[in-house]
Design an enzyme around this catalytic site. Structure first.
Site, PDB file in Angstrom:
ATOM      1  N   LYS A  13      -6.235   1.728 -14.849  1.00  0.00           N
ATOM      2  CA  LYS A  13      -5.879   2.146 -16.055  1.00  0.00           C
ATOM      3  C   LYS A  13      -4.980   1.613 -16.806  1.00  0.00           C
ATOM      4  O   LYS A  13      -5.574   0.814 -17.619  1.00  0.00           O
ATOM      5  CB  LYS A  13      -5.170   3.787 -15.495  1.00  0.00           C
ATOM      6  N   ASP A  23       1.454   8.759  -6.111  1.00  0.00           N
ATOM      7  CA  ASP A  23       0.358   8.054  -6.960  1.00  0.00           C
ATOM      8  C   ASP A  23       1.215   8.098  -8.451  1.00  0.00           C
ATOM      9  O   ASP A  23       1.420   9.149  -9.118  1.00  0.00           O
ATOM     10  CB  ASP A  23      -0.596   8.973  -6.972  1.00  0.00           C
ATOM     11  N   ARG A  50      -8.591 -14.798   1.387  1.00  0.00           N
ATOM     12  CA  ARG A  50      -8.334 -13.308   1.402  1.00  0.00           C
ATOM     13  C   ARG A  50      -6.877 -13.259   1.690  1.00  0.00           C
ATOM     14  O   ARG A  50      -6.365 -11.978   1.303  1.00  0.00           O
ATOM     15  CB  ARG A  50      -9.240 -12.854   2.673  1.00  0.00           C
ATOM     16  N   TYR A  56      -5.240  13.661  -7.218  1.00  0.00           N
ATOM     17  CA  TYR A  56      -6.650  13.262  -7.456  1.00  0.00           C
ATOM     18  C   TYR A  56      -7.716  13.571  -6.655  1.00  0.00           C
ATOM     19  O   TYR A  56      -7.517  13.415  -5.400  1.00  0.00           O
ATOM     20  CB  TYR A  56      -6.595  11.645  -7.587  1.00  0.00           C
TER      21      TYR A  56
HETATM   22  C1  LIG Z   1      -8.177   6.687 -11.651  1.00  0.00           C
HETATM   23  C2  LIG Z   1      -7.370   7.321 -10.655  1.00  0.00           C
HETATM   24  C3  LIG Z   1      -7.068   6.722  -9.298  1.00  0.00           C
HETATM   25  C4  LIG Z   1      -8.279   5.974  -8.730  1.00  0.00           C
HETATM   26  O1  LIG Z   1      -8.304   4.665  -9.201  1.00  0.00           O
HETATM   27  P1  LIG Z   1      -9.863   3.793  -9.007  1.00  0.00           P
HETATM   28  O2  LIG Z   1      -9.385   2.584  -9.505  1.00  0.00           O
HETATM   29  O3  LIG Z   1     -10.710   4.598 -10.009  1.00  0.00           O
HETATM   30  O4  LIG Z   1     -10.298   4.190  -7.808  1.00  0.00           O
HETATM   31  C5  LIG Z   1      -6.195   7.265  -8.762  1.00  0.00           C
HETATM   32  N1  LIG Z   1      -5.092   8.172  -9.209  1.00  0.00           N
HETATM   33  C6  LIG Z   1      -5.141   8.565 -10.405  1.00  0.00           C
HETATM   34  C7  LIG Z   1      -4.063   9.420 -10.792  1.00  0.00           C
HETATM   35  C8  LIG Z   1      -6.337   7.943 -11.187  1.00  0.00           C
HETATM   36  O5  LIG Z   1      -6.161   8.437 -12.335  1.00  0.00           O
END
Ligand SMILES: *Cc1c(COP(=O)(O)O)cnc(C)c1O
Length: 393
Positions: free
Chosen positions: A205, A180, A55, A108
């Site tokens: 992404k 973010d 972990r 988001y």
């Molecule tokens: C998809 C996304 C997230 C969340 O990511 P997950 O891996 O789906 O939890 C956060 N911020 C943005 C801008 C995103 O496009």
């Protein structure tokens, strides 16, 4: 090293590769020791990329964390099983009951939900702010404001923020600046050059890039890294070595993928701009996008994700447009090799202090790596169905 070279080499220290090109996949819960001295030594070096227990990290996670800090900057990178987990845990590491945070209104949606449903329950209050607030953020900072959270460009409507101005003011008031940075992907926006303290990504992404892994990252400057790392550990956050291996593989092509996503998206956005069915292109590289000047100043490039507002239509016509598409599938994600599309009619339902002015539906596209002509033909046929539906209603 130039960026393309960094992308090839990131995280590939000989410590992790064992004489082959790629870091190995270390599947481990248990790390075993033969002597008390070895065990004590491992524990003493637990913050120093030494394996103690699964972990706490393995050679595969150390390789991926190294790769992220080499690309994005910062002193270290904490890993989470999703982008959402990275956001929620990064905030949680720095707030306590009685604190206040400033959250961008175009965050988001799950980020907003966390503030409204989880932080609120813990006695941490949130004030939402206009993504284009710039220096006026100062008026919203309270004595108990701990975190100023940005997302640039904003979710769905793509407003680009003045990150250095907001960061400088936040720092004057001892607030921690979190961003973010999923759209910038650590490639097209270098967060630590613009005053960000903690940069968060849904590696799900573009880092992973193939729509097959959920993964989150948070990189931090030296000052905040120990606290971020310790809270990630305290919360039991850990990630699968197989997923990390896929993310490391994704990194190797992120430079060329982003260039192609960018080129195809700009071609398609230019084509859409000329369509009578389209009122406005919300792509940071276009001057119709709010905050375009900050994009030009601060970003090295764009990618495949943007939105556009229709100049007419209704839900039925939007459905006719979307239902017959061949290459654009509907899906709540982006950043993979494939094209995706979302039709959105309730933008103002996911913001609270700004009003997005759109009479007609908005469409968000992720332009994948398919041939652009095929994608344009798909959208053109969609507009035919859209217009036929409007003519019949
Ligand atoms: C998809 C996304 C997230 C969340 O990511 P997950 O891996 O789906 O939890 C956060 N911020 C943005 C801008 C995103 O496009």
């Amino acid at each position: 090293m130039k960026q393309e070279t960094k992308i090839v080499n990131a995280g590939r220290s000989a410590k992790w590769t064992n004489g082959v090109v790629n870091p190995s996949v270390t599947r481990a819960s248990t790390v075993v020791f033969d002597t008390v001295a070895q065990m004590n030594n491992a524990v003493a070096n637990r913050h120093n990329q030494t394996m103690v227990y699964g972990r706490r990290g393995t050679t595969t996670s150390f390789a991926f964390s190294d790769a992220m800090t080499e690309l994005e900057g910062g002193a270290g990178c904490a890993l989470y099983p999703s982008g959402t987990a990275a956001i929620t845990n990064a905030i949680l590491a720095f707030v306590q009951t009685g604190d206040h945070i400033l959250m961008v209104d175009t965050a988001y949606e799950p980020t907003r939900d966390y503030c409204d449903k989880v932080l609120a329950k813990m006695g941490v209050t949130t004030t939402y702010y206009d993504p284009l607030i710039g220096a006026d953020i100062e008026a919203l900072i309270q004595e108990n404001t701990r975190v100023v959270f940005l997302e640039s460009p904003g979710s769905i409507t793509m407003e680009v923020q003045d990150v250095p101005t907001i960061s400088a003011i936040a720092h004057q008031h001892d607030c921690i600046v979190m961003l973010d940075n999923t759209w910038g992907a650590g490639i097209n926006f270098q967060p630590f050059d613009y005053g960000v303290d903690i940069s968060i990504q849904a590696a799900t992404k573009y880092i992973v890039g193939h729509s097959d892994v959920m993964l989150g990252t948070a990189t931090a400057v030296e000052k905040h890294w120990p606290q971020l790392r310790d809270y990630s550990y305290l919360m039991g956050q850990c990630t699968s070595p197989d997923d990390l291996y896929l993310a490391l593989r994704g990194i190797r092509t992120i430079g060329v993928r982003l260039k192609q996503h960018q080129e195809s998206a700009i071609t398609i956005a230019n084509w859409l701009k000329e369509r009578p069915e389209v009122a406005k292109i919300l792509h940071p590289a276009f001057d119709s996008c709010p905050g375009h000047e900050f994009f030009k100043r601060d970003f090295k490039g764009s990618n495949g994700l943007f939105s556009f507002v229709l100049s007419k239509g209704n839900k039925a016509a939007l459905t006719a447009f979307l239902d017959g598409l061949h290459h654009f599938k509907m899906g709540y994600s982006w950043g993979g090799f494939e094209s995706l599309i979302l039709g959105i009619t309730g933008v103002n339902a996911i913001r609270s202090v700004t009003e997005f002015d759109c009479e007609y539906p908005l469409i968000r596209v992720h332009i994948g790596l398919e041939n652009v002509d095929d994608l344009v033909a798909d959208l053109a046929a969609g507009f035919e169905r859209f217009n036929a539906c409007l003519a019949n209603s």
